[in-house]
Design a protein around this motif. Structure first.
Motif, short mmCIF file in Angstrom:
data_model
loop_
_atom_site.label_atom_id
_atom_site.label_comp_id
_atom_site.label_asym_id
_atom_site.label_seq_id
_atom_site.Cartn_x
_atom_site.Cartn_y
_atom_site.Cartn_z
N PRO A 197 0.81 -1.23 0.00
CA PRO A 197 0.00 0.00 0.00
C PRO A 197 0.84 1.28 0.00
O PRO A 197 0.31 2.35 -0.30
N GLU A 198 2.13 1.16 0.31
CA GLU A 198 2.99 2.35 0.32
C GLU A 198 3.14 2.95 -1.07
O GLU A 198 3.60 4.08 -1.21
N LYS A 199 2.79 2.19 -2.09
CA LYS A 199 2.89 2.71 -3.46
C LYS A 199 1.80 3.73 -3.78
O LYS A 199 1.84 4.38 -4.82
N ILE A 200 0.82 3.86 -2.90
CA ILE A 200 -0.32 4.74 -3.18
C ILE A 200 0.01 6.17 -2.78
O ILE A 200 0.45 6.44 -1.67
N GLU A 201 -0.25 7.07 -3.71
CA GLU A 201 -0.08 8.51 -3.46
C GLU A 201 -1.44 9.19 -3.68
O GLU A 201 -2.12 8.92 -4.68
N ILE A 202 -1.85 10.04 -2.74
CA ILE A 202 -3.10 10.78 -2.91
C ILE A 202 -2.80 12.13 -3.54
O ILE A 202 -2.05 12.93 -2.98
N ILE A 203 -3.37 12.36 -4.72
CA ILE A 203 -3.31 13.67 -5.36
C ILE A 203 -4.72 14.00 -5.87
O ILE A 203 -5.24 13.31 -6.74
N ALA A 204 -5.31 15.01 -5.30
CA ALA A 204 -6.68 15.38 -5.66
C ALA A 204 -6.73 15.90 -7.10
O ALA A 204 -5.72 16.30 -7.67
N ASN A 205 -7.92 15.90 -7.67
CA ASN A 205 -8.12 16.57 -8.95
C ASN A 205 -8.15 18.08 -8.73
O ASN A 205 -8.11 18.55 -7.60
N GLU A 404 1.67 20.59 -9.98
CA GLU A 404 3.02 20.61 -9.40
C GLU A 404 3.25 19.33 -8.59
O GLU A 404 4.38 18.79 -8.57
N LYS A 405 2.21 18.81 -7.94
CA LYS A 405 2.33 17.55 -7.19
C LYS A 405 2.59 16.39 -8.15
O LYS A 405 3.36 15.48 -7.84
N ILE A 410 6.32 12.38 -10.24
CA ILE A 410 6.97 11.71 -11.38
C ILE A 410 8.48 11.88 -11.30
O ILE A 410 9.25 10.93 -11.54
N LYS A 411 8.92 13.07 -10.95
CA LYS A 411 10.36 13.33 -10.82
C LYS A 411 10.97 12.43 -9.74
O LYS A 411 12.04 11.82 -9.95
N ASP A 412 10.31 12.31 -8.60
CA ASP A 412 10.80 11.47 -7.51
C ASP A 412 10.83 10.00 -7.91
O ASP A 412 11.75 9.25 -7.53
N LEU A 413 9.82 9.56 -8.67
CA LEU A 413 9.75 8.17 -9.10
C LEU A 413 10.92 7.85 -10.04
O LEU A 413 11.54 6.78 -9.94
N ILE A 414 11.22 8.76 -10.95
CA ILE A 414 12.33 8.55 -11.88
C ILE A 414 13.65 8.46 -11.12
O ILE A 414 14.52 7.64 -11.44
#
Length: 416
Positions: A197-205, A404-405, A410-414
Motif C-alpha cells: 500500500p505504500e505505493k499509493i499517493e493521494i493527489i486530488a483533482n 506541481e504535485k 513523477i520526478k521522484d519516481l524517476i
C-alpha cells in the motif's frame, strides 16, 4: 537529455470530458517543467464539441489507421474510436484501440515514465507491457475503481467475468510502480487489495482557475438562458448512471408553481430517460440542453445560482465528480445528495460551501424542497457559501498546485 513521459489515456484534447481536461493540464505542466511529453489516445468520441474539433488539425497516417495532432507543442497520437450501441462492436473497437495503441507505443522511443488514468482497467495492461519493454516506470491513476463501478451499476452478472476482472485488478496494482488516487476513501479501498500500500499517493483533482472564475456579467445565449429573477438550479456534465435523476424529477414537480428553474446540460446514458420524464410530467421548469463549448461553460456556471449533484447511492463511493471544483472556483454553492464516508461528502463536509442531503434520508425530495425554499428566501446565504467554496479551491485545488504535485511525484519516481 530531458526525461520523457508518455501519457496513455482513452481521452485527451479535443475530447470535451473531465479526464481529458485533467490530462491536458498535467501534460502541459510537465512540458513546462522540462519533461518531454507525448500522448497516446483516441480520436474524440466521448463528447465532441464541433468548435473544438475545428481548431484541431488532425494529420491522417497510414490510410487513417491513426492520426496525429499537436496540443500546445505536445505530440498526440489518436486511434480511431467510436461509440456503438452494440456490445459486440464496442468490444471490437476497444480491442482495436488496445492493440493499435500498443504498437504505436512501441514506436515511441526513450520513454522514462508511462502514466495511465482509469477507466478502463485494461488500459493498464498495455501500459505495463510497454513499460516492461522500455524499462520505464508505470503510474496508474485511479480516477474510478474497477470492477467495483461495473458491479455497483448492476451490469456485472457473470461471476466468472467478475473473478477475472478482480484478478486483473490485483495484477495491475502489483505491477504498477505507483498508484495515484484522488482521496483517502479511495486509498483505503485500494490498500486492502495491494501487497504494498505504500505505493499509493493521494493527489486530488483540480480546476483551471484561469478558465473557471467568478464572472459578474456572464455572456450567454439568452434564448437558452433567459435573464429573470427565478432561482436557477443547474447540472452540467455527463447525464449518466453515476447520478440519481429521480430526485430532480420529484422536486421539479413540487416546485412547479415556484420561481425555480432547472437546467441540465450534457449528454449520456440517462438523457433519454430524463427527457421522457420531463415530457411525461410536463415539467416546463426543466430545460434539457446539449453540451456547450468549453469556453462558454464558465459563463454558464456563473449564470446559475445553485448547482446540484445528486449521486447514485450504488456508485457514490466509486468516483468524485470533478465539476465540484469548477463550481466552487466560480463562487457558486452546491446542492448535493450523497452519503457520509463517500469522496464527495467528505470533500464538502464542514466547508459551508454546500447543502448536503444524505442519500439514506427517508424523504430526499422533501429535504430538497426545504433547501430550495430556504435558498429562495435567502439569496445572500448562497453568496456566502460560494465565497467559502472559492477560498477552499484557492487553498488546495488550483491547477498550479495540483499539477506541481504530479510533476514532483513523477520526478521522484524517476530518481528513486
Amino acid at each position: 537529455m530531458s526525461k520523457k513521459v508518455l501519457i496513455h489515456s482513452i481521452v485527451f484534447a479535443p475530447d470535451a470530458v473531465s479526464t481529458a481536461y485533467l490530462y491536458n493540464d498535467i501534460a502541459y505542466n510537465l512540458k513546462k517543467n522540462g519533461f518531454e511529453v507525448e500522448v497516446l489516445s483516441t480520436m474524440p468520441h466521448y463528447n465532441k464539441v464541433e468548435s473544438d474539433l475545428v481548431k484541431t488539425k488532425f494529420k491522417r497516417k497510414f490510410l487513417g489507421l491513426y492520426y496525429t495532432s499537436d496540443y500546445r507543442g505536445i505530440k498526440v497520437y489518436h486511434v480511431p474510436q467510436k461509440k456503438y450501441n452494440s456490445v459486440l462492436l464496442r468490444g471490437f473497437i476497444m480491442i482495436y484501440w488496445h492493440l493499435l495503441s500498443f504498437f504505436l507505443g512501441l514506436r515511441i522511443k526513450n520513454v522514462d515514465v508511462i502514466i495511465s488514468p482509469s477507466p478502463p482497467l485494461t488500459i493498464a495492461l498495455v501500459s505495463i507491457a510497454l513499460a516492461k519493454l522500455k524499462n520505464a516506470r508505470f503510474i496508474y491513476n485511479v480516477q474510478e475503481i474497477y470492477p467495483d463501478f461495473f458491479v455497483n451499476q448492476g451490469k456485472m452478472k457473470s461471476k466468472s467475468v467478475l473473478n477475472m476482472l478482480k484478478k486483473l485488478e490485483r495484477f495491475v496494482y502489483k505491477h504498477s510502480d505507483s498508484l495515484i488516487t484522488i482521496d483517502q476513501n479511495f486509498r483505503d479501498t485500494l490498500a486492502q487489495r495491494m501487497e504494498d500500500p505504500e505505493k499509493i499517493e493521494i493527489i486530488a483533482n483540480f480546476v483551471d482557475t484561469e478558465l473557471y472564475h467568478p464572472i459578474s456579467n456572464p455572456v450567454i445565449n439568452r434564448s437558452i438562458f433567459p435573464e429573470n429573477n427565478t432561482l436557477k438550479v443547474m447540472y452540467a456534465g455527463n447525464i449518466g448512471f453515476a447520478q440519481d435523476w429521480e430526485p430532480l424529477i420529484e422536486v421539479a414537480k413540487k416546485t412547479k408553481e415556484m420561481p425555480v428553474t432547472y437546467f441540465v446540460i450534457g449528454d449520456g446514458a440517462c438523457r433519454s430517460w430524463l427527457k421522457d420524464e420531463i415530457e411525461k410530467h410536463n415539467l416546463n421548469n426543466i430545460s434539457l440542453i446539449d453540451y456547450q463549448a468549453r469556453e462558454s461553460i464558465p459563463h454558464i456556471i456563473n449564470y446559475a445560482d445553485l448547482h446540484f449533484i445528486f449521486m447514485n447511492k450504488k456508485l457514490e463511493k466509486d468516483g468524485l465528480p470533478s465539476k465540484v471544483y469548477t463550481i466552487m472556483a466560480c463562487k457558486k454553492p452546491l446542492l448535493v445528495i450523497s452519503n457520509k464516508n463517500t469522496p464527495l461528502y467528505d470533500l464538502l463536509e464542514n466547508t459551508g460551501a454546500a447543502f448536503l442531503i444524505e442519500n439514506s434520508s427517508n424523504d430526499v425530495s422533501k429535504e430538497l424542497f426545504a433547501v430550495l425554499k430556504e435558498a429562495l428566501e435567502n439569496r445572500e446565504q448562497l453568496k456566502e457559501m460560494g465565497e467559502k467554496g472559492f477560498d477552499l479551491v484557492q487553498q488546495h485545488y488550483t491547477k498550479e498546485k495540483v499539477t506541481e504535485k504530479y510533476y514532483k511525484h513523477i520526478k521522484d519516481l524517476i530518481n528513486s
